[in-house]
Design a protein around this motif. Structure first.
Motif, PDB file in Angstrom:
ATOM      1  N   UNK A   1      -6.804  23.725 -16.773  1.00  0.00           N
ATOM      2  CA  UNK A   1      -6.711  24.801 -15.772  1.00  0.00           C
ATOM      3  C   UNK A   1      -5.367  25.531 -15.843  1.00  0.00           C
ATOM      4  N   UNK A   2      -4.297  24.809 -16.190  1.00  0.00           N
ATOM      5  CA  UNK A   2      -2.987  25.451 -16.293  1.00  0.00           C
ATOM      6  C   UNK A   2      -2.896  26.344 -17.528  1.00  0.00           C
ATOM      7  N   UNK A   3      -3.345  25.844 -18.637  1.00  0.00           N
ATOM      8  CA  UNK A   3      -3.237  26.619 -19.870  1.00  0.00           C
ATOM      9  C   UNK A   3      -4.213  27.790 -19.909  1.00  0.00           C
ATOM     10  N   UNK A   4      -5.285  27.679 -19.132  1.00  0.00           N
ATOM     11  CA  UNK A   4      -6.249  28.777 -19.064  1.00  0.00           C
ATOM     12  C   UNK A   4      -5.659  30.024 -18.406  1.00  0.00           C
ATOM     13  N   UNK A   5      -4.570  29.849 -17.633  1.00  0.00           N
ATOM     14  CA  UNK A   5      -3.943  30.995 -16.954  1.00  0.00           C
ATOM     15  C   UNK A   5      -2.585  31.350 -17.574  1.00  0.00           C
ATOM     16  N   UNK A   6      -2.351  30.912 -18.807  1.00  0.00           N
ATOM     17  CA  UNK A   6      -1.152  31.337 -19.521  1.00  0.00           C
ATOM     18  C   UNK A   6      -0.002  30.352 -19.590  1.00  0.00           C
ATOM     19  N   UNK A   7      -0.153  29.161 -19.033  1.00  0.00           N
ATOM     20  CA  UNK A   7       0.904  28.147 -19.104  1.00  0.00           C
ATOM     21  C   UNK A   7       0.868  27.500 -20.489  1.00  0.00           C
ATOM     22  N   UNK A   8       2.016  27.357 -21.118  1.00  0.00           N
ATOM     23  CA  UNK A   8       2.074  26.764 -22.452  1.00  0.00           C
ATOM     24  C   UNK A   8       1.762  25.271 -22.403  1.00  0.00           C
TER      25      UNK A   8
ATOM     26  N   UNK B   1       4.913  23.354 -21.276  1.00  0.00           N
ATOM     27  CA  UNK B   1       5.170  23.425 -19.837  1.00  0.00           C
ATOM     28  C   UNK B   1       4.109  22.641 -19.066  1.00  0.00           C
ATOM     29  N   UNK B   2       2.864  22.715 -19.544  1.00  0.00           N
ATOM     30  CA  UNK B   2       1.789  21.962 -18.889  1.00  0.00           C
ATOM     31  C   UNK B   2       2.089  20.462 -18.898  1.00  0.00           C
ATOM     32  N   UNK B   3       2.595  19.975 -20.021  1.00  0.00           N
ATOM     33  CA  UNK B   3       2.973  18.564 -20.121  1.00  0.00           C
ATOM     34  C   UNK B   3       4.069  18.240 -19.112  1.00  0.00           C
ATOM     35  N   UNK B   4       5.060  19.132 -19.017  1.00  0.00           N
ATOM     36  CA  UNK B   4       6.153  18.932 -18.062  1.00  0.00           C
ATOM     37  C   UNK B   4       5.669  18.934 -16.625  1.00  0.00           C
TER      38      UNK B   4
ATOM     39  N   UNK C   1      -1.189  25.142  -8.489  1.00  0.00           N
ATOM     40  CA  UNK C   1      -0.238  25.708  -9.451  1.00  0.00           C
ATOM     41  C   UNK C   1      -0.944  26.686 -10.386  1.00  0.00           C
ATOM     42  N   UNK C   2      -2.175  26.367 -10.750  1.00  0.00           N
ATOM     43  CA  UNK C   2      -2.966  27.278 -11.573  1.00  0.00           C
ATOM     44  C   UNK C   2      -3.241  28.582 -10.849  1.00  0.00           C
ATOM     45  N   UNK C   3      -3.530  28.479  -9.557  1.00  0.00           N
ATOM     46  CA  UNK C   3      -3.748  29.679  -8.746  1.00  0.00           C
ATOM     47  C   UNK C   3      -2.470  30.513  -8.673  1.00  0.00           C
TER      48      UNK C   3
ATOM     49  N   UNK D   1       5.251  31.792 -13.191  1.00  0.00           N
ATOM     50  CA  UNK D   1       5.348  30.744 -14.214  1.00  0.00           C
ATOM     51  C   UNK D   1       6.812  30.370 -14.443  1.00  0.00           C
ATOM     52  N   UNK D   2       7.694  31.353 -14.362  1.00  0.00           N
ATOM     53  CA  UNK D   2       9.129  31.052 -14.460  1.00  0.00           C
ATOM     54  C   UNK D   2       9.561  30.169 -13.286  1.00  0.00           C
TER      55      UNK D   2
END
Length: 254
Positions: free
Chosen positions: A114-121, A124-127, A153-155, A205-206
């Protein structure tokens, strides 16, 4: 035939008839006993069948359920990674990550997708998974709470800004997040945070990335008995899924 011979024959015949009746009576008794034994054995067989069938049905149900769940997660990872090989590699990474307190294996995969589907690397997703899980575990939280946090967080990442209806649930599930945000920005007010980000040209995301860095300063939570049992449960479910996958491959079920 003289009278003495007739009397002797009659006596012999009488003894034979008595012996025959006795033998027939014994045969009837034996047949009755055999019937009772057979009935008992049949009843015992039925009970044994029920006793064995129930656990086998339960085991089959667990295997099917685990296989479906893992297949769904695998397909979701493939859609993110772009290949089965990439999904396998990422799943292995998430499996190791899920050994830490506060991270369930399924929650780790679902959160990553869900995180990577909205542009999170992926990095960063691992973190996010690692540090938010530790922050949640530090206050006695569970993997289920992490699942709710990664959803919010995904939202937040998808909207590109900080909104109260996303931030408040995160703080509710992980109270340590409020302190971390306060240290970075001096406030936890969503509107004020959004203005700060806009002014500095940063995205949500930042914001999440900076928050992950601050959460990383929280001491690591040691895995206890509960975490050990959760990891055992993960291993058992994975084992069931492998059995199910192998079985379906043999019978060519797609």
């Amino acid at each position: 035939m003289n009278e003495a011979l007739a009397i002797e024959i009659t006596a012999i015949t009488g003894k034979f008839e008595a012996a025959l009746k006795k033998s027939l009576g014994q045969l009837d008794g034996f047949a009755a006993k055999t019937e009772r034994v057979g009935s008992k054995m049949e009843s015992m067989g039925q009970r044994m069948s029920l006793t064995l069938s129930a656990p086998l049905l339960l085991l089959s149900s667990r295997i099917i359920s685990a296989t479906r769940d893992y297949d769904k997660l695998t397909q979701a990872l493939i859609s993110i990674e772009g290949s089965a090989g990439g999904a396998t590699k990422r799943m292995a990474e998430l499996k190791i990550l899920a050994l830490n307190p506060g991270i369930g294996f399924e929650q780790a995969i679902a959160g990553d997708v869900r995180l990577r589907a909205v542009g999170v690397s992926a990095q960063l997703s691992t973190g996010i998974l690692k540090e938010f899980a530790n922050a949640i575990a530090a206050t006695g939280g569970t993997a289920q709470q992490l699942d709710l946090v990664t959803y919010q967080l995904g939202q937040m990442a998808a909207k590109g800004k900080i909104m109260g209806n996303d931030l408040r649930p995160i703080i509710e599930q992980a109270p340590a997040v409020a302190a971390a945000i306060g240290k970075i920005y001096g406030t936890i007010d969503p509107e004020a945070l959004s203005k700060m980000l806009d002014k500095s040209g940063k995205t949500s995301i930042d914001f999440i990335s900076e928050l992950v860095g601050e959460l990383g300063k929280i001491p690591r939570v040691a895995g206890g008995v509960n975490n050990a049992f959760e990891n055992i449960g993960i291993s058992v479910k994975e084992f069931f899924a492998r059995i199910g996958t192998s079985t379906f491959e043999v019978v060519n079920i797609n």
